[in-house]
Scaffold this motif. Structure first.
Motif, PDB file in Angstrom:
ATOM      1  N   CYS A 301       0.849  -1.211   0.000  1.00 24.25           N
ATOM      2  CA  CYS A 301       0.000   0.000   0.000  1.00 24.25           C
ATOM      3  C   CYS A 301       0.878   1.252   0.000  1.00 24.25           C
ATOM      4  O   CYS A 301       2.012   1.221   0.497  1.00 24.25           O
ATOM      5  CB  CYS A 301      -0.836   0.073   1.277  1.00 24.25           C
ATOM      6  N   GLY A 302       0.321   2.335  -0.477  1.00 24.78           N
ATOM      7  CA  GLY A 302       0.937   3.660  -0.336  1.00 24.78           C
ATOM      8  C   GLY A 302       2.348   3.723  -0.886  1.00 24.78           C
ATOM      9  O   GLY A 302       2.649   3.232  -1.985  1.00 24.78           O
ATOM     10  N   THR A 303       3.218   4.323  -0.101  1.00 21.97           N
ATOM     11  CA  THR A 303       4.611   4.482  -0.507  1.00 21.97           C
ATOM     12  C   THR A 303       5.270   3.123  -0.762  1.00 21.97           C
ATOM     13  O   THR A 303       6.046   2.961  -1.711  1.00 21.97           O
ATOM     14  CB  THR A 303       5.351   5.263   0.599  1.00 21.97           C
ATOM     15  N   GLN A 349       6.461  -0.755   5.681  1.00 23.24           N
ATOM     16  CA  GLN A 349       7.352  -0.228   6.732  1.00 23.24           C
ATOM     17  C   GLN A 349       6.863  -0.674   8.104  1.00 23.24           C
ATOM     18  O   GLN A 349       7.641  -1.081   8.944  1.00 23.24           O
ATOM     19  CB  GLN A 349       7.543   1.293   6.634  1.00 23.24           C
ATOM     20  N   SER A 350       5.568  -0.658   8.335  1.00 21.62           N
ATOM     21  CA  SER A 350       5.050  -0.945   9.673  1.00 21.62           C
ATOM     22  C   SER A 350       4.840  -2.433   9.928  1.00 21.62           C
ATOM     23  O   SER A 350       4.943  -2.902  11.059  1.00 21.62           O
ATOM     24  CB  SER A 350       3.697  -0.253   9.865  1.00 21.62           C
ATOM     25  N   GLY A 351       4.504  -3.163   8.877  1.00 24.54           N
ATOM     26  CA  GLY A 351       4.175  -4.580   9.048  1.00 24.54           C
ATOM     27  C   GLY A 351       2.821  -4.790   9.705  1.00 24.54           C
ATOM     28  O   GLY A 351       2.478  -5.896  10.100  1.00 24.54           O
ATOM     29  N   LYS A 488       1.564  15.835  -1.975  1.00 21.95           N
ATOM     30  CA  LYS A 488       0.156  15.848  -1.535  1.00 21.95           C
ATOM     31  C   LYS A 488       0.059  15.666  -0.028  1.00 21.95           C
ATOM     32  O   LYS A 488      -0.637  16.401   0.659  1.00 21.95           O
ATOM     33  CB  LYS A 488      -0.590  14.656  -2.163  1.00 21.95           C
ATOM     34  N   GLU A 489       0.745  14.623   0.471  1.00 24.65           N
ATOM     35  CA  GLU A 489       0.608  14.225   1.872  1.00 24.65           C
ATOM     36  C   GLU A 489       0.933  15.362   2.836  1.00 24.65           C
ATOM     37  O   GLU A 489       0.236  15.553   3.818  1.00 24.65           O
ATOM     38  CB  GLU A 489       1.584  13.079   2.197  1.00 24.65           C
ATOM     39  N   ILE A 490       2.032  16.061   2.566  1.00 27.66           N
ATOM     40  CA  ILE A 490       2.483  16.984   3.617  1.00 27.66           C
ATOM     41  C   ILE A 490       2.313  18.461   3.280  1.00 27.66           C
ATOM     42  O   ILE A 490       2.292  19.292   4.185  1.00 27.66           O
ATOM     43  CB  ILE A 490       3.947  16.687   4.057  1.00 27.66           C
ATOM     44  N   SER A 605       0.446   4.118  10.584  1.00 21.21           N
ATOM     45  CA  SER A 605       0.187   2.690  10.517  1.00 21.21           C
ATOM     46  C   SER A 605      -1.325   2.522  10.361  1.00 21.21           C
ATOM     47  O   SER A 605      -2.082   2.886  11.253  1.00 21.21           O
ATOM     48  CB  SER A 605       0.694   2.079  11.826  1.00 21.21           C
ATOM     49  N   VAL A 606      -1.752   2.018   9.209  1.00 17.90           N
ATOM     50  CA  VAL A 606      -3.191   1.991   8.913  1.00 17.90           C
ATOM     51  C   VAL A 606      -3.724   0.594   9.220  1.00 17.90           C
ATOM     52  O   VAL A 606      -3.598  -0.331   8.415  1.00 17.90           O
ATOM     53  CB  VAL A 606      -3.464   2.405   7.456  1.00 17.90           C
ATOM     54  N   THR A 607      -4.332   0.466  10.402  1.00 20.25           N
ATOM     55  CA  THR A 607      -4.698  -0.860  10.882  1.00 20.25           C
ATOM     56  C   THR A 607      -6.168  -1.192  10.642  1.00 20.25           C
ATOM     57  O   THR A 607      -6.686  -2.133  11.211  1.00 20.25           O
ATOM     58  CB  THR A 607      -4.357  -0.981  12.377  1.00 20.25           C
TER      59      THR A 607
HETATM   60  C1  G6P Z   1       0.152   4.808   5.546  1.00 21.22           C
HETATM   61  C2  G6P Z   1       1.413   5.629   5.718  1.00 21.22           C
HETATM   62  C3  G6P Z   1       2.241   5.566   4.445  1.00 21.22           C
HETATM   63  C4  G6P Z   1       2.521   4.123   4.068  1.00 21.22           C
HETATM   64  C5  G6P Z   1       1.239   3.308   3.960  1.00 21.22           C
HETATM   65  C6  G6P Z   1       1.541   1.823   3.857  1.00 21.22           C
HETATM   66  O1  G6P Z   1      -0.692   5.417   4.630  1.00 21.22           O
HETATM   67  O2  G6P Z   1       1.113   6.975   6.026  1.00 21.22           O
HETATM   68  O3  G6P Z   1       3.469   6.253   4.641  1.00 21.22           O
HETATM   69  O4  G6P Z   1       3.192   4.098   2.852  1.00 21.22           O
HETATM   70  O5  G6P Z   1       0.439   3.476   5.127  1.00 21.22           O
HETATM   71  O6  G6P Z   1       2.112   1.438   5.073  1.00 21.22           O
HETATM   72  P1  G6P Z   1       3.136   0.272   5.278  1.00 21.22           P
HETATM   73  O7  G6P Z   1       3.456   0.321   6.745  1.00 21.22           O
HETATM   74  O8  G6P Z   1       2.430  -0.991   4.901  1.00 21.22           O
HETATM   75  O9  G6P Z   1       4.320   0.537   4.428  1.00 21.22           O
END
Ligand code: G6P
Length: 609
Positions: A301-303, A349-351, A488-490, A605-607
Motif C-alpha cells: 500500500c501507499g509508498t 514499513q510498519s508490518g 500531496k501528503e504533507i 500505521s493503517v490498521t
Molecule cells: C500509511 C502511511 C504511508 C505508508 C502506507 C503503507 O498510509 O502513512 O506512509 O506508505 O500506510 O504502510 P506500510 O506500513 O504498509 O508501508
C-alpha cells in the motif's frame, strides 16, 4: 491510526500513560484520552486534538492510580468529539480503549439498547464497553466477561478493559490488530505498538489473533482463540536509538531524510559479506527454494506500493522474472491467478497495514511458492505471519510520510533482484560489479542532501500553485508517483504523476503557464524521449522544474528551473532521485506551514481496511 496503551504498576501510571501516548502520536489521531481507577472509581479524561491538550487538562489535577488505560483516536465511527474519544465507559464500571472496527456494532447496539443500555457516543467501541458490562454483571469475572464479549464481535480489534472494582487486573484481547504486552519489573504494560513502552521495558510478549489475556500483579495469563492456556514467547527488543528525539532537526521527517546515507549503508552491510550477497539475510534460508522462483507477485500500500512498482522494472530487466504488482486493497478481491513457481512478496514499513496483512493471509492459501515480507519492523504481524522475511534497516521512522523506510525498501528489493538474477551462476564474481556500484549510493544520496538549499529555492515558486504534475520514465515513473504522493501528503498541494509518454494522452490539456511540471530526467537510455516530452510542456508555456545531471545537456532558462543532480548509475537513480523529491515536498510543506510530521487525516500505521 489509533494508538492504545495500558499499565498496571505499584507507581502512579498516569504520567507513564501520557508519555506512552506521546510516543504513539506519530500514528496519526484526532483526539486523546485516558482513564484511571482511584478511590472514587473510574475517572475519565478526554480531549479533542493533540495529546498536549490532554496533558494540559491533567496538569490541573494529575490522577494518582496504579492502573490505567489510554488512547489516541483516529475517527472512524463518529466525528472527532470528546464524547466519541476513548476510553468509553459503561455505567461507571467498565472502561474500554479500542483500535479497529467492530463490523456488527449496529446490531449489537440495538440489542443493548433494548436491554436498557444508554449510549452517549457514536462509536462502535461503546458497544464493547456495554457488552463487557453486561457479561461482567452476570459472570463476576472480568477475564471471562471479556472472553464472552469478544466472541460476539465481528471485525478487527485490539482492546484493553478495566473494571472499577478490579484495580488489580487489566484484560486485553486482539483480533486483526496488534497488541504487545510489556513485562516490567513488578509492573506490566500493554500497547498497540511496542515503541510506546520502550521507556519502561524492552521485554515483550506479542499476542496472537484470538488471544485474550489478563495482566495482573502475579503475572500474565493468555488464552488462545480456543480458550486454551498458552505461553507466547518473551522477546527482548533491541531498542538502541528507538524513539530518539529530533536532534538538531526541525522535524522528524527532515532528520529521517538525513539518516538515509547511514540507513542505506546499513542495509548493504546487513545483506553482503566479502562482496557476496547473503541469501539468508535476504529471506532465503532455504537455498533450494531460491532456485525454484519463476515469477514474483508484489503486494503493498501507499509508498511501499511505489517501491514495489520500481521493483517490477528491476526484477524484469535485471533478473528476467515476470513480476506483477498490486495494491493490497485490490489484490484479494480480484481473484488473482497464481503462476507456477511464484513468490508472494509484501512490502511494508510498519508490518501492520490491515490490507497488506489481509492480502498475505489470502496468499498463504493461494498456492504460492512462498511468502516473503520485506519490512522495517521485526516484531510486526507481517513478519511473524510470513514464511520468510527480509528486514529493512531504516531504524524507527516517526514522520508519517515515509522517507528512509522507502529508500531502504528500494535498496532491499534491488539486492533481492541481484540475488535472483545471479542465483544459477556458480561464478562468485556474478553481480559483484553491480554491488560495487550500489556501495556508492550512500555517497550520492549525501550529494543530494547537500542540494537541500537549491531544492528549497525551487519549492518557493511551487507553493503558490494549487496543483502540480510529475513526470518520469522507466523506474523513475514510480518515483515521480512517490514524489507526487509526498507533496500531496504533507503540503496539501494537489499533485499527479504520469509516465512521460502519457502526457499527450490527457494531462497535456492541463498545461499552461500556471502549471508546474516536475520532471525527472537523468541521462540514461530514455533521455531523448524525456527531452521531447519536456519540449511539449515548454511549447504550452508550462513551468518546468527539472531534476537532471550535467551530462543530460538540459539547461535552465525561461520557464525551466533546474536542479543539477549527481551523475548516478541506472540502478541507483530511483533511490537518489527519490531523496530529491522528498526534500522538495518537505520544503514546500514547511513554506506552507503544515504539520510536516503529522499531516492532517493521515496515519503512520493503517490498521483498518
Ligand atoms: C500509511 C502511511 C504511508 C505508508 C502506507 C503503507 O498510509 O502513512 O506512509 O506508505 O500506510 O504502510 P506500510 O506500513 O504498509 O508501508
Amino acid at each position: 491510526m489509533c494508538g492504545l496503551i495500558g499499565a498496571l504498576s505499584r507507581r502512579n501510571v498516569a504520567p507513564l500513560l501520557l508519555d506512552g501516548l506521546k510516543r504513539l502520536e506519530y500514528r496519526g489521531y484526532d483526539s486523546a484520552g485516558l482513564a484511571c481507577i482511584d478511590g472514587a472509581g473510574i475517572s475519565v479524561h478526554r480531549r479533542v486534538g493533540k495529546v498536549a491538550e490532554l496533558e494540559r487538562l491533567l496538569q490541573r489535577r494529575m490522577p494518582d492510580s496504579a492502573i490505567g488505560i489510554g488512547h489516541t483516536r483516529w475517527a472512524t465511527h463518529g466525528e472527532p468529539e470528546e464524547r466519541n474519544a476513548h476510553p468509553q465507559v459503561s455505567r461507571d464500571t467498565i472502561a474500554v480503549v479500542h483500535n479497529g472496527i467492530i463490523e456488527n456494532y449496529e446490531g449489537l447496539r440495538k440489542m443493548l439498547e433494548v436491554m436498557g443500555y444508554a449510549f452517549s457516543s457514536d462509536t462502535d467501541t461503546e458497544v464493547v464497553a456495554h457488552l463487557v458490562h453486561y457479561h461482567y454483571a452476570g459472570l463476576s469475572d472480568l477475564f471471562a466477561a471479556v472472553r464472552t464479549a469478544v466472541n460476539q464481535l465481528v471485525g478487527a480489534y485490539a482492546i484493553a478493559v478495566m473494571a472499577a472494582d478490579r484495580p488489580d487486573c487489566l484484560v486485553v484481547a486482539r483480533q486483526g490488530n496488534p497488541l504487545a504486552v510489556g513485562i516490567g519489573d513488578g509492573e506490566q504494560f500493554v500497547a498497540s505498538d511496542a515503541v510506546a513502552l520502550l521507556p519502561f521495558t524492552d521485554r515483550f510478549v506479542f499476542l496472537e489473533d484470538g488471544d485474550v489475556a489478563c495482566l495482573a500483579a502475579d503475572g500474565l495469563s493468555v488464552l488462545d482463540a480456543d480458550g486454551q492456556a498458552v505461553e507466547r514467547p518473551l522477546q527482548q527488543l533491541d531498542v538502541a536509538g528507538a524513539g530518539a528525539d529530533k536532534g538538531p532537526y526541525r522535524h522528524y521527517m527532515l532528520k529521517e531524510i538525513h539518516e538515509q546515507p547511514d540507513a542505506l549503508a546499513d542495509t548493504i552491510r546487513g545483506c553482503v559479506e566479502h562482496g557476496m550477497l547473503l541469501p539468508a539475510a535476504l529471506g532465503f534460508t532455504d537455498r533450494e527454494l531460491l532456485q525454484r522462483v519463476q515469477a514474483v507477485h508484489i503486494v503493498a500500500c501507499g509508498t511501499s506500493h511505489h517501491a514495489g512498482e520500481v521493483a517490477r522494472y528491476w526484477l524484469e530487466s535485471v533478473a528476467r522474472l515476470p513480476c506483477s504488482v498490486d495494491l493490497a486493497s485490490e489484490y484479494r478481491y480480484r481473484d488473482p491467478v497464481v503462476p507456477p513457481g511464484c513468490l508472494f512478496v509484501t512490502l511494508s514499513q510498519s508490518g501492520e497495514t490491515a490490507d497488506t496483512l489481509a492480502a498475505l493471509r489470502y496468499a498463504a492459501k493461494a498456492g504460492y511458492l512462498g511468502t516473503l515480507a520485506i519490512c522495517n519492523c521485526p516484531a510486526s504481524s507481517l513478519v511473524r505471519e510470513s514464511a520468510m522475511h527480509l528486514l529493512t534497516r531504516a531504524g524507527p521512522e516517526i514522520g508519517v510520510a515515509s522517507t528512509k523506510a522507502f529508500t531502504t525498501q528500494l535498496l532491499s528489493v534491488l539486492l533481492l533482484t541481484l540475488l535472483l538474477a545471479h542465483r544459477h551462476r556458480h561464478d562468485a564474481q556474478a553481480g559483484r560489479s553491480q554491488l560495487e556500484q550500489l556501495r556508492q549510493v550512500s555517497a550520492r544520496v549525501e550529494d543530494v542532501l547537500n542540494l537541500s538549499r537549491r531544492i528549497e529555492a525551487l519549492a518557493v515558486p511551487l507553493v503558490n500553485h494549487a496543483s502540480a504534475l510529475f513526470l518520469g520514465r522507466g523506474p523513475l515513473y514510480p518515483i515521480a508517483r512517490e514524489g507526487a504522493l509526498k507533496l500531496k501528503e504533507i503540503s496539501y498541494i494537489h499533485a499527479e504523476a504520469y509516465a512521460s509518454g502519457e502526457l499527450k494522452h490527457g494531462p497535456l490539456a492541463l498545461v499552461d503557464d500556471q502549471m508546474p511540471v516536475i520532471a525527472l530526467a537523468p541521462s540514461n537510455l530514455l533521455l531523448d524521449k524525456q527531452r521531447s516530452n519536456l519540449r511539449e510542456v515548454q511549447a504550452r508555456k508550462g513551468q518546468l522544474f527539472v531534476f537532471s545531471d550535467r551530462d543530460s545537456g538540459i539547461e535552465a532558462g525561461p520557464g525551466v528551473r533546474l536542479v543539477e543532480m549527481p551523475k548516478v548509475d541506472a540502478l541507483s537513480a530511483p533511490i537518489v532521485y527519490a531523496v530529491a523529491l522528498q526534500l522538495l515536498a518537505y520544503h514546500a510543506a514547511v513554506l506552507r506551514g503544515s504539520d510536516v510530521d503529522k499531516p492532517r487525516n493521515l496515519a503512520k500505521s493503517v490498521t483498518v481496511e
